[in-house]
Design a protein around this motif. Structure first.
Motif, PDB file in Angstrom:
ATOM      1  N   ILE A 111       0.835  -1.201   0.000  1.00 54.57           N
ATOM      2  CA  ILE A 111       0.000   0.000   0.000  1.00 54.57           C
ATOM      3  C   ILE A 111       0.870   1.251   0.000  1.00 54.57           C
ATOM      4  N   ALA A 112       1.877   1.272   0.862  1.00 54.27           N
ATOM      5  CA  ALA A 112       2.763   2.431   0.932  1.00 54.27           C
ATOM      6  C   ALA A 112       3.454   2.670  -0.401  1.00 54.27           C
ATOM      7  N   SER A 113       3.953   1.604  -1.006  1.00 55.32           N
ATOM      8  CA  SER A 113       4.656   1.722  -2.284  1.00 55.32           C
ATOM      9  C   SER A 113       3.735   2.242  -3.383  1.00 55.32           C
ATOM     10  N   LYS A 114       2.509   1.738  -3.424  1.00 56.91           N
ATOM     11  CA  LYS A 114       1.573   2.171  -4.470  1.00 56.91           C
ATOM     12  C   LYS A 114       1.214   3.639  -4.327  1.00 56.91           C
ATOM     13  N   LEU A 115       0.948   4.103  -3.111  1.00 56.59           N
ATOM     14  CA  LEU A 115       0.581   5.505  -2.901  1.00 56.59           C
ATOM     15  C   LEU A 115       1.747   6.436  -3.231  1.00 56.59           C
ATOM     16  N   GLU A 116       2.972   5.971  -2.999  1.00 59.25           N
ATOM     17  CA  GLU A 116       4.141   6.773  -3.361  1.00 59.25           C
ATOM     18  C   GLU A 116       4.318   6.815  -4.880  1.00 59.25           C
ATOM     19  N   ARG A 117       4.141   5.688  -5.558  1.00 59.25           N
ATOM     20  CA  ARG A 117       4.365   5.621  -7.010  1.00 59.25           C
ATOM     21  C   ARG A 117       3.389   6.489  -7.790  1.00 59.25           C
ATOM     22  N   VAL A 118       2.156   6.600  -7.308  1.00 61.19           N
ATOM     23  CA  VAL A 118       1.178   7.420  -8.041  1.00 61.19           C
ATOM     24  C   VAL A 118       1.335   8.901  -7.718  1.00 61.19           C
ATOM     25  N   GLY A 119       2.224   9.244  -6.805  1.00 58.78           N
ATOM     26  CA  GLY A 119       2.491  10.648  -6.523  1.00 58.78           C
ATOM     27  C   GLY A 119       1.501  11.325  -5.607  1.00 58.78           C
ATOM     28  N   LEU A 120       0.785  10.523  -4.807  1.00 60.71           N
ATOM     29  CA  LEU A 120      -0.221  11.106  -3.916  1.00 60.71           C
ATOM     30  C   LEU A 120       0.367  11.518  -2.574  1.00 60.71           C
ATOM     31  N   VAL A 121       1.377  10.786  -2.106  1.00 63.98           N
ATOM     32  CA  VAL A 121       1.917  11.035  -0.760  1.00 63.98           C
ATOM     33  C   VAL A 121       3.395  11.391  -0.826  1.00 63.98           C
ATOM     34  N   VAL A 122       3.894  11.956   0.282  1.00 68.14           N
ATOM     35  CA  VAL A 122       5.307  12.325   0.407  1.00 68.14           C
ATOM     36  C   VAL A 122       6.076  11.124   0.957  1.00 68.14           C
ATOM     37  N   PRO A 123       6.986  10.523   0.193  1.00 66.06           N
ATOM     38  CA  PRO A 123       7.700   9.328   0.663  1.00 66.06           C
ATOM     39  C   PRO A 123       8.422   9.528   1.986  1.00 66.06           C
ATOM     40  N   ALA A 124       8.975  10.714   2.215  1.00 64.11           N
ATOM     41  CA  ALA A 124       9.720  10.960   3.449  1.00 64.11           C
ATOM     42  C   ALA A 124       8.836  10.908   4.690  1.00 64.11           C
ATOM     43  N   HIS A 125       7.523  11.063   4.508  1.00 63.03           N
ATOM     44  CA  HIS A 125       6.597  11.056   5.638  1.00 63.03           C
ATOM     45  C   HIS A 125       5.829   9.735   5.762  1.00 63.03           C
ATOM     46  N   THR A 126       6.171   8.760   4.932  1.00 57.57           N
ATOM     47  CA  THR A 126       5.497   7.466   4.983  1.00 57.57           C
ATOM     48  C   THR A 126       6.136   6.585   6.049  1.00 57.57           C
ATOM     49  N   ARG A 127       5.294   6.021   6.903  1.00 60.88           N
ATOM     50  CA  ARG A 127       5.766   5.117   7.952  1.00 60.88           C
ATOM     51  C   ARG A 127       4.931   3.840   7.928  1.00 60.88           C
ATOM     52  N   VAL A 128       5.606   2.705   7.820  1.00 59.64           N
ATOM     53  CA  VAL A 128       4.927   1.404   7.906  1.00 59.64           C
ATOM     54  C   VAL A 128       5.232   0.838   9.286  1.00 59.64           C
ATOM     55  N   ARG A 129       4.254   0.883  10.155  1.00 56.21           N
ATOM     56  CA  ARG A 129       4.447   0.405  11.533  1.00 56.21           C
ATOM     57  C   ARG A 129       3.941  -1.036  11.635  1.00 56.21           C
ATOM     58  N   HIS A 130       4.727  -1.933  11.067  1.00 54.23           N
ATOM     59  CA  HIS A 130       4.274  -3.319  10.963  1.00 54.23           C
ATOM     60  C   HIS A 130       4.455  -4.103  12.249  1.00 54.23           C
ATOM     61  N   ARG A 131       5.223  -3.570  13.204  1.00 51.76           N
ATOM     62  CA  ARG A 131       5.410  -4.263  14.480  1.00 51.76           C
ATOM     63  C   ARG A 131       4.512  -3.704  15.579  1.00 51.76           C
ATOM     64  N   ALA A 132       3.699  -2.706  15.268  1.00 54.44           N
ATOM     65  CA  ALA A 132       2.795  -2.128  16.260  1.00 54.44           C
ATOM     66  C   ALA A 132       1.719  -3.139  16.647  1.00 54.44           C
ATOM     67  N   ARG A 133       1.094  -2.909  17.812  1.00 55.46           N
ATOM     68  CA  ARG A 133      -0.002  -3.803  18.239  1.00 55.46           C
ATOM     69  C   ARG A 133      -1.073  -3.881  17.176  1.00 55.46           C
ATOM     70  N   ILE A 134      -1.382  -2.744  16.566  1.00 58.77           N
ATOM     71  CA  ILE A 134      -2.257  -2.702  15.399  1.00 58.77           C
ATOM     72  C   ILE A 134      -1.423  -2.146  14.251  1.00 58.77           C
ATOM     73  N   PRO A 135      -0.917  -2.995  13.351  1.00 52.92           N
ATOM     74  CA  PRO A 135      -0.058  -2.522  12.266  1.00 52.92           C
ATOM     75  C   PRO A 135      -0.792  -1.520  11.359  1.00 52.92           C
ATOM     76  N   ILE A 136      -0.100  -0.428  11.014  1.00 58.30           N
ATOM     77  CA  ILE A 136      -0.710   0.601  10.176  1.00 58.30           C
ATOM     78  C   ILE A 136       0.313   1.168   9.199  1.00 58.30           C
ATOM     79  N   VAL A 137      -0.213   1.817   8.164  1.00 52.35           N
ATOM     80  CA  VAL A 137       0.583   2.646   7.265  1.00 52.35           C
ATOM     81  C   VAL A 137       0.171   4.090   7.521  1.00 52.35           C
ATOM     82  N   SER A 138       1.140   4.937   7.891  1.00 52.88           N
ATOM     83  CA  SER A 138       0.877   6.359   8.090  1.00 52.88           C
ATOM     84  C   SER A 138       1.462   7.121   6.913  1.00 52.88           C
ATOM     85  N   VAL A 139       0.639   7.933   6.267  1.00 55.82           N
ATOM     86  CA  VAL A 139       1.099   8.697   5.105  1.00 55.82           C
ATOM     87  C   VAL A 139       0.649  10.140   5.223  1.00 55.82           C
ATOM     88  N   GLN A 140       1.329  11.009   4.502  1.00 56.50           N
ATOM     89  CA  GLN A 140       0.923  12.408   4.393  1.00 56.50           C
ATOM     90  C   GLN A 140       0.883  12.776   2.923  1.00 56.50           C
TER      91      GLN A 140
END
Length: 266
Positions: free
Chosen positions: A82-111
């Motif tokens: 999901i993070a990669s796709k949103l970056e490739r289409v130019g919708l989000v800022v890659p530097a602000h993308t965080r994949v928190r896959h080890r969190a209790r509830i894993p999430i992708v945070s984007v801006q």
């Protein structure tokens, strides 16, 4: 009188704290773009907003919580896709993308990029508990006229002190919502009922805010009880097998849905 002045300040603050109609429209347009990208990448997925944005409790600074249900997909690898796709289409800022896959509830945070409003989204995959909670919270908002203004002022109070998430030692928006609902249910110091049932006519928001701080600051039995909004009262921690003894010093909150998890604040 101080409480009357505080009530007026809370009412005025509520009118300023929430996004304007134009902001809501802009957010919806950007969300629709994001959802379209995800639906194109995962053909059978269902995308839905939940949390504060869906409950009408979002602030100007709030992230938008998004749930993506993708049949047949498991594992945290999907978060990176999901993070990669949103970056490739130019919708989000890659530097602000965080994949928190080890969190209790894993999430992708984007801006999103500035041309898309620099909006923040938190995306979860194949978890529908947030979607199930939304109509429950809306029901309490309809029943409790004091709930929304108290929640908004408390959310900003915590945000200003960097205590608006479990990661920084504070309650999440969901836990805070349960705390305020519980407080209004039990009315621990027997504030006149009119101030809860009709806080605008009785100018009761100031009284309620101060009593909220008193209850959770010096009266709540953290070591022995947990919050059960469904029961409408505190229940003993010893009666809940899902609360371990090492959580006895923490604030524990029962989930609003039958199959949901317990939440706690460090």
């Amino acid at each position: 009188m101080f409480t009357s002045s505080l009530h007026s300040d809370i009412v005025h603050f509520e009118s300023l704290a929430v996004p304007t109609a134009q902001e809501k429209c802009a957010r919806l347009q950007v969300y629709n773009l994001l959802a379209a990208v995800l639906r194109k990448r995962f053909r059978d997925c269902h995308v839905e907003v939940h949390g504060s944005a869906a409950q009408g409790l979002a602030l100007h600074s709030s992230d938008t919580d998004v749930a993506v249900l993708i049949p047949g997909k498991t594992g945290t690898g999907i978060l990176f896709q999901i993070a990669s796709k949103l970056e490739r289409v130019g919708l989000v800022v890659p530097a602000h993308t965080r994949v928190r896959h080890r969190a209790r509830i894993p999430i992708v945070s984007v801006q999103t990029k500035p041309e898309f409003g620099s909006l923040r989204f938190d995306i979860v995959v194949n978890r529908d508990d947030g979607m199930k909670v939304t109509p429950i919270v809306r029901g309490y908002l309809d029943e409790m006229p004091a709930l929304r203004p108290l929640l908004l002022i408390l959310k900003v109070f915590l945000y200003q002190r960097n205590l608006n998430s479990a990661a920084t030692g504070g309650p999440s928006s969901y836990v805070l919502t349960c705390m305020v609902i519980h407080f209004l249910q039990v009315n621990p110091n027997a504030i006149p009922k009119l101030r809860i049932d009709d806080p605008m006519r009785s100018e009761g928001l100031g009284y309620l805010l101060l009593d909220f701080f008193k209850y959770y600051g010096s009266q709540f039995p953290y070591e022995t009880d947990y919050i059960s909004v469904k029961a409408g009262k505190c229940l003993p921690k010893t009666s809940a097998p899902w609360i371990s003894q090492n959580c006895y010093s923490q604030l524990c909150v029962e989930c609003l849905t039958p199959e949901g998890e317990m939440h706690r604040v460090p």
